[in-house]
Motif scaffolding. Structure first.
Motif: not given
Length: 167
Positions: A3-28
Motif C-alpha cells: 500500500k505505501l512507503g512505510l519503512d521498518a521504523t514506521d512498522i515498529r511504531i505502528l506495532n507499539a501503538i497497536q500493542s500499547h495504545g497511547q503511551i508517552s513519547k519517551t516510552r514509545l
C-alpha cells in the motif's frame, strides 16, 4: 500489492501503538529504539496519513457483567447494492453487533453479537427479521469461550520492508 512507503521504523511504531495504545513519547521511543523527537514526528505523520484510526482499551467485559456472545452468519435473498446497503445500515444502527464482516461464498455476512442475555439476543434477531432486510437465512452459534482475540502482527503481515530512511 503493497500500500505505501512505510519503512521498518514506521512498522515498529505502528506495532507499539497497536500493542500499547497511547503511551508517552519517551516510552514509545524506547520501544522503537529511536530518539523521542523523530519518533514523535513519525507518529504525527502516521496519524495525519490516516494509519492510526484511534486508541482503544481492551476491557475485561466478563469482570463487569454477564453477557451472551453469539456468532451469526447471514445470507440475503438478493444481492443488489440496495440490499447490501439496507442490511449494513441496520447493522450499523445496532450496538449489539460488535463486528460484521461481508464475506464471499455461502454466506454474505458474519457478525459477532454481544447481548446481556440470550433473551435479549433473540429479541434483537426478531427485530432484524421483522425489519424486512431481505434475509434468506441465518445461522447462530453460541460462543462458549474466546480462545484467541488479537490484532494482526503488522510486521509479519506487510512482509519485508525497506530499511529505515534517514529522519
Amino acid at each position: 500489492m503493497k500500500k505505501l512507503g512505510l519503512d521498518a521504523t514506521d512498522i515498529r511504531i505502528l506495532n507499539a501503538i497497536q500493542s500499547h495504545g497511547q503511551i508517552s513519547k519517551t516510552r514509545l521511543s524506547e520501544i522503537v529504539n529511536i530518539s523521542a523527537t523523530p519518533c514523535w514526528a513519525r507518529l504525527d505523520r502516521l496519524k495525519a496519513a490516516g494509519y492510526i484510526r484511534g486508541y482503544h482499551g481492551d476491557i475485561a467485559l466478563e469482570r463487569i457483567c454477564d453477557f451472551s456472545q453469539v456468532i451469526v452468519t447471514v445470507s440475503l435473498t438478493h444481492h443488489r447494492k440496495v440490499d447490501f446497503d439496507r442490511f449494513e445500515a441496520w447493522v450499523g444502527a445496532h450496538d449489539e453487533v460488535t463486528e460484521c464482516v461481508a464475506s464471499g461464498g455461502g454466506m454474505d455476512y458474519v457478525m459477532k453479537v454481544i447481548c446481556p442475555s440470550l433473551g435479549a439476543f433473540q429479541a434483537m434477531m426478531q427485530a432484524m427479521v421483522e425489519a424486512e432486510l431481505g434475509i434468506d437465512r441465518y445461522m447462530t452459534y453460541i460462543a462458549t469461550r474466546v480462545i484467541k482475540a488479537a490484532r494482526p502482527n503488522i510486521a509479519k503481515l506487510v512482509g519485508p520492508v525497506p530499511r529505515d530512511r534517514t529522519v
